[in-house]
Write a protein that holds these residues in place. Structure first.
Motif, PDB file in Angstrom:
ATOM      1  N   PRO A   1       0.659  -1.242  -0.144  1.00  0.00           N
ATOM      2  CA  PRO A   1      -0.452  -0.368  -0.130  1.00  0.00           C
ATOM      3  C   PRO A   1       1.113   1.283  -0.072  1.00  0.00           C
ATOM      4  N   GLU A   2       2.185   1.809   1.192  1.00  0.00           N
ATOM      5  CA  GLU A   2       2.704   2.308   0.852  1.00  0.00           C
ATOM      6  C   GLU A   2       3.392   2.807  -0.279  1.00  0.00           C
ATOM      7  N   GLU A   3       3.814   2.001  -1.733  1.00  0.00           N
ATOM      8  CA  GLU A   3       4.674   2.057  -2.347  1.00  0.00           C
ATOM      9  C   GLU A   3       3.419   3.589  -3.568  1.00  0.00           C
ATOM     10  N   LEU A   4       2.306   2.910  -3.091  1.00  0.00           N
ATOM     11  CA  LEU A   4       1.051   3.508  -5.099  1.00  0.00           C
ATOM     12  C   LEU A   4       1.195   5.433  -4.375  1.00  0.00           C
ATOM     13  N   SER A   5       1.000   6.226  -5.520  1.00  0.00           N
ATOM     14  CA  SER A   5       0.868   7.265  -5.646  1.00  0.00           C
ATOM     15  C   SER A   5      -0.314   7.785  -5.255  1.00  0.00           C
ATOM     16  N   VAL A   6      -0.975   8.907  -4.837  1.00  0.00           N
ATOM     17  CA  VAL A   6      -2.321   9.447  -3.952  1.00  0.00           C
ATOM     18  C   VAL A   6      -3.083   8.902  -5.313  1.00  0.00           C
ATOM     19  N   GLU A   7      -2.418   9.804  -7.023  1.00  0.00           N
ATOM     20  CA  GLU A   7      -2.933   9.026  -8.365  1.00  0.00           C
ATOM     21  C   GLU A   7      -3.177   7.656  -8.542  1.00  0.00           C
ATOM     22  N   GLN A   8      -2.756   7.171  -8.647  1.00  0.00           N
ATOM     23  CA  GLN A   8      -2.803   5.872  -8.644  1.00  0.00           C
ATOM     24  C   GLN A   8      -4.652   4.782  -7.626  1.00  0.00           C
ATOM     25  N   TRP A   9      -4.547   5.484  -6.123  1.00  0.00           N
ATOM     26  CA  TRP A   9      -4.964   5.322  -5.359  1.00  0.00           C
ATOM     27  C   TRP A   9      -6.072   5.727  -5.924  1.00  0.00           C
ATOM     28  N   VAL A  10      -6.861   6.784  -6.498  1.00  0.00           N
ATOM     29  CA  VAL A  10      -7.939   7.546  -6.967  1.00  0.00           C
ATOM     30  C   VAL A  10      -8.462   6.782  -8.506  1.00  0.00           C
ATOM     31  N   LYS A  11      -7.343   5.976  -8.915  1.00  0.00           N
ATOM     32  CA  LYS A  11      -7.434   5.492 -10.003  1.00  0.00           C
ATOM     33  C   LYS A  11      -8.062   4.240  -9.425  1.00  0.00           C
ATOM     34  N   LEU A  12      -7.073   3.429  -8.485  1.00  0.00           N
ATOM     35  CA  LEU A  12      -8.133   2.435  -8.080  1.00  0.00           C
ATOM     36  C   LEU A  12      -8.882   2.102  -7.955  1.00  0.00           C
TER      37      LEU A  12
END
Ligand code: SAH
Length: 288
Positions: free
Chosen positions: A272-283
């Motif tokens: 989890p800590e490796e993802l960017s905010v943008e990637q979380w939003v997309k996911l």
């Protein structure tokens, strides 16, 4: 002191000690009562809020009113919340008749912050009670109409989670929720000696300005929050294995998780800590 306390300098340690003594108030550690007594830091907080005179400011934990006094001068309206009865009485005695102030004797964790903010709050400016600072900031940011600016003083360790970047230990739920909406910046470290009584830790002034990079509806923000809250329950595990057993209707099967990660350009072995905010939003868009 009581009669002429209108002349008190609330950023002066001597005046603050005298004011507390005359009113028989001893600072309550549980309520995080560390009063700001440094004029430079006070000015920096107010300047960081960039008040133009038109805004409706929310202050949580007004204390003796050192910040409230400045906000009343610079904003159109201030809503201040204070939980402690003794301090509320002092605030009310001093500013109760000021038409620019709505003073609430309440626990910010129990108050309907959402309704309060929807009523026109545009900025949050506060020296927060440290034990509940994170919860308050997250509650405010999770409201239907998050303020365009937040300037808060809280402990440094917490501030570092607010600004954390992917791949660091501090990156977590709080970083994602705040950075999805705000550009978050540490303005300045604040030493314990700037408060009476001194807290045990170093503090920071944090400024958060709304950005429009990830415009999400309230429902989508809530989904994102649910997703990261589940994901960071097991921050050491790879997302594919931990999210199969997630709670809160967030669990998905491994194939779904793998293909979702792939669509977002995220490696199947990511934690989890490796993802960017943008990637979380997309996911989260794909997830729900
Ligand atoms: N703003 C003041 C006081 C900061 S100390 C200053 O800068 O000097 C934090 C304040 O928050 C204290 O006055 C404390 O009584 C108040 N407080 C603590 N918990 C609270 C809560 N849950 N809701 C509202 N106020 C709270």
């Amino acid at each position: 002191m009581r009669e002429n306390d209108i002349n008190i300098n609330l950023a002066s340690p001597r005046d603050v000690v005298a004011l507390l003594e005359t009113n028989e108030i001893s600072p309550n550690k549980k309520l995080g009562q560390n009063f700001l007594i440094d004029r430079n830091i006070l000015n920096l907080i107010v300047d960081s809020a960039a008040l133009s005179g038109t805004e409706h400011v929310l202050e949580i934990g007004a204390g003796l009113g050192v910040l409230t006094e400045q906000l009343l001068e610079k904003a159109a309206h201030v809503t201040a919340i204070e939980k402690d009865s003794g301090l509320y009485t002092l605030l009310n005695r001093r500013w109760g008749n000021n038409p620019k102030l709505t003073l609430l004797h309440a626990d910010a964790l129990e108050a309907d912050l959402n309704a309060l903010i929807e009523n026109g709050i545009t900025k949050l400016v506060s020296n927060l009670p440290y034990s509940v600072g994170v919860r308050i900031v997250i509650d405010v940011a999770s409201s239907a109409t998050p303020p365009d600016t937040m300037v808060v003083l809280l402990q440094k360790e917490v501030g570092e989670r607010f600004v954390a970047k992917p791949g660091t230990n501090d990156m977590g739920i709080v970083s994602v929720i705040l950075q999805q909406l705000y550009d978050v910046k540490i303005i300045r470290n604040v030493k314990p000696s700037c408060f009476y009584p001194k807290p045990e830790v170093t503090s920071v002034i944090i400024r958060m300005n709304r950005h429009e990079r990830f415009p999400l509806t309230l429902g989508k923000r809530q989904n994102l929050q649910k997703l990261v809250q589940e994901a960071f329950q097991q921050r050491r595990k790879q997302i594919v294995s931990s999210m199969r057993g997630a709670g809160n209707n967030v669990a998905r099967d491994a194939d779904f998780i793998r293909s979702s990660l792939e669509k977002c350009g995220i490696s199947a072995t990511s934690r989890p800590e490796e993802l960017s905010v943008e990637q979380w939003v997309k996911l989260s868009e794909i997830w729900f």
